[in-house]
Design a protein around this motif. Sequence first.
Motif, mmCIF file in Angstrom:
data_model
loop_
_atom_site.group_PDB
_atom_site.id
_atom_site.type_symbol
_atom_site.label_atom_id
_atom_site.label_comp_id
_atom_site.label_asym_id
_atom_site.label_seq_id
_atom_site.Cartn_x
_atom_site.Cartn_y
_atom_site.Cartn_z
ATOM 1 N N ALA A 40 42.187 63.457 -12.732
ATOM 2 C CA ALA A 40 40.898 62.823 -13.011
ATOM 3 C C ALA A 40 40.235 63.403 -14.268
ATOM 4 C CB ALA A 40 39.966 62.971 -11.816
ATOM 5 N N TRP A 41 40.641 64.613 -14.659
ATOM 6 C CA TRP A 41 40.084 65.239 -15.851
ATOM 7 C C TRP A 41 40.700 64.690 -17.128
ATOM 8 C CZ3 TRP A 41 35.679 67.697 -15.557
ATOM 9 C CH2 TRP A 41 35.301 68.270 -14.354
ATOM 10 N N MET A 42 41.753 63.893 -17.040
ATOM 11 C CA MET A 42 42.346 63.162 -18.172
ATOM 12 C C MET A 42 42.598 64.040 -19.395
ATOM 13 S SD MET A 42 40.192 59.613 -18.034
ATOM 14 C CE MET A 42 38.951 59.633 -16.759
ATOM 15 N N GLY A 43 43.238 65.161 -19.196
ATOM 16 C CA GLY A 43 43.602 66.005 -20.332
ATOM 17 C C GLY A 43 42.541 66.982 -20.789
ATOM 18 N N THR A 44 41.441 67.080 -20.080
ATOM 19 C CA THR A 44 40.419 68.077 -20.420
ATOM 20 C C THR A 44 41.059 69.461 -20.354
ATOM 21 O OG1 THR A 44 38.556 66.732 -19.690
ATOM 22 C CG2 THR A 44 38.263 69.128 -19.595
ATOM 23 N N GLU A 45 40.761 70.297 -21.335
ATOM 24 C CA GLU A 45 41.346 71.638 -21.404
ATOM 25 C C GLU A 45 40.449 72.648 -20.681
ATOM 26 O OE1 GLU A 45 42.087 72.699 -25.495
ATOM 27 O OE2 GLU A 45 42.730 70.646 -25.941
ATOM 28 N N PHE A 46 41.069 73.461 -19.834
ATOM 29 C CA PHE A 46 40.362 74.523 -19.121
ATOM 30 C C PHE A 46 40.945 75.859 -19.542
ATOM 31 C CE2 PHE A 46 39.919 70.777 -16.502
ATOM 32 C CZ PHE A 46 38.592 70.825 -16.120
ATOM 33 N N PHE A 59 36.855 71.884 -22.144
ATOM 34 C CA PHE A 59 36.694 71.146 -23.394
ATOM 35 C C PHE A 59 37.163 69.730 -23.101
ATOM 36 C CE2 PHE A 59 37.894 69.987 -27.798
ATOM 37 C CZ PHE A 59 36.692 70.282 -28.418
ATOM 38 N N PHE A 60 36.182 68.814 -22.974
ATOM 39 C CA PHE A 60 36.504 67.449 -22.572
ATOM 40 C C PHE A 60 37.463 66.782 -23.553
ATOM 41 C CE2 PHE A 60 32.044 67.296 -20.614
ATOM 42 C CZ PHE A 60 32.512 67.648 -19.366
ATOM 43 N N SER A 61 38.435 66.088 -23.002
ATOM 44 C CA SER A 61 39.349 65.306 -23.833
ATOM 45 C C SER A 61 38.652 64.028 -24.301
ATOM 46 C CB SER A 61 40.606 64.926 -23.032
ATOM 47 O OG SER A 61 40.264 63.993 -22.015
ATOM 48 N N LYS A 120 31.440 58.187 -13.379
ATOM 49 C CA LYS A 120 32.779 58.627 -12.977
ATOM 50 C C LYS A 120 32.928 60.138 -13.037
ATOM 51 C CE LYS A 120 35.016 54.298 -14.023
ATOM 52 N NZ LYS A 120 36.062 53.598 -14.758
ATOM 53 N N ALA A 121 32.015 60.802 -13.746
ATOM 54 C CA ALA A 121 32.067 62.269 -13.815
ATOM 55 C C ALA A 121 31.556 62.875 -12.504
ATOM 56 C CB ALA A 121 31.255 62.774 -15.003
ATOM 57 N N ILE A 122 30.442 62.363 -12.003
ATOM 58 C CA ILE A 122 29.933 62.744 -10.681
ATOM 59 C C ILE A 122 29.852 61.440 -9.890
ATOM 60 C CG2 ILE A 122 28.109 63.880 -9.351
ATOM 61 C CD1 ILE A 122 27.226 65.288 -11.926
ATOM 62 N N PRO A 123 30.925 61.088 -9.206
ATOM 63 C CA PRO A 123 30.981 59.787 -8.530
ATOM 64 C C PRO A 123 29.834 59.581 -7.533
ATOM 65 C CG PRO A 123 33.129 60.863 -8.519
ATOM 66 C CD PRO A 123 32.145 61.867 -9.022
ATOM 67 N N GLU A 124 29.504 58.316 -7.335
ATOM 68 C CA GLU A 124 28.405 57.977 -6.427
ATOM 69 C C GLU A 124 28.579 58.651 -5.063
ATOM 70 O OE1 GLU A 124 26.058 54.227 -4.373
ATOM 71 O OE2 GLU A 124 27.710 53.791 -5.752
ATOM 72 N N GLU A 125 29.791 58.719 -4.574
ATOM 73 C CA GLU A 125 30.047 59.351 -3.281
ATOM 74 C C GLU A 125 29.543 60.804 -3.270
ATOM 75 O OE1 GLU A 125 33.853 60.755 -0.582
ATOM 76 O OE2 GLU A 125 34.133 59.123 -2.012
ATOM 77 N N HIS A 126 29.780 61.551 -4.346
ATOM 78 C CA HIS A 126 29.313 62.943 -4.398
ATOM 79 C C HIS A 126 27.796 62.990 -4.592
ATOM 80 C CE1 HIS A 126 29.954 67.238 -4.545
ATOM 81 N NE2 HIS A 126 29.119 67.290 -5.579
ATOM 82 N N GLN A 127 27.247 62.060 -5.356
ATOM 83 C CA GLN A 127 25.799 62.004 -5.501
ATOM 84 C C GLN A 127 25.143 61.792 -4.138
ATOM 85 O OE1 GLN A 127 24.358 59.578 -8.963
ATOM 86 N NE2 GLN A 127 26.555 59.219 -9.265
#
Length: 169
Positions: A40-46, A59-61, A120-127
């Motif tokens: 789900a992070w689509m290549g974001t670097e940690f 670092f967001f992709s 999509k970063a904080i989906p409605e379900e988590h909100q």
Amino acid sequence: MEKFPEKISVAVFLTAFMPDTEHSPSFVLEKYGSNIPPEAWMGTEFEPYGLDNSGLSMFFSREFMKLGLYQLSPIEDLELGLLLKRPGSLFVNDLSKMKNFSSERYGSVPRAFIVCKEDKAIPEEHQRWMINNFPVNLVMEIEETDHMPMFCKPQQLCHYLLEIAYEFV
């Protein structure tokens, strides 16, 4: 909110994590992290950071920003965000070492939560989970809104912020 509750008329949570008073301030982030699959992070670097490498920077992709943060925002705002992006952190390690926020201070501040339905970063379900976990005084929703409502629905957001201000001030 914990330090100066008397100076805050209302706390507005918008595409944000909302800690509670029963758990460590990192709890909502840890719950979020446990429900997000790595893809789900689509290549974001940690990468680890800090003297003991206990922190985690991200670092967001380009793909994550385009499809996970700005998917409904104007392309100009996405492009500016891409130009200005820098590594960041959710500070989970730091927050996990803090004591719980108090009901008497943090919990005494009225809270409003604006649900962004297409975030999509904080989906409605988590909100919704955060709202149920630590009930708020007011819930508002913005349809067709990504993680950046100030770009994709600025008039609606402004209208809601004014409504909240009139109700709590």
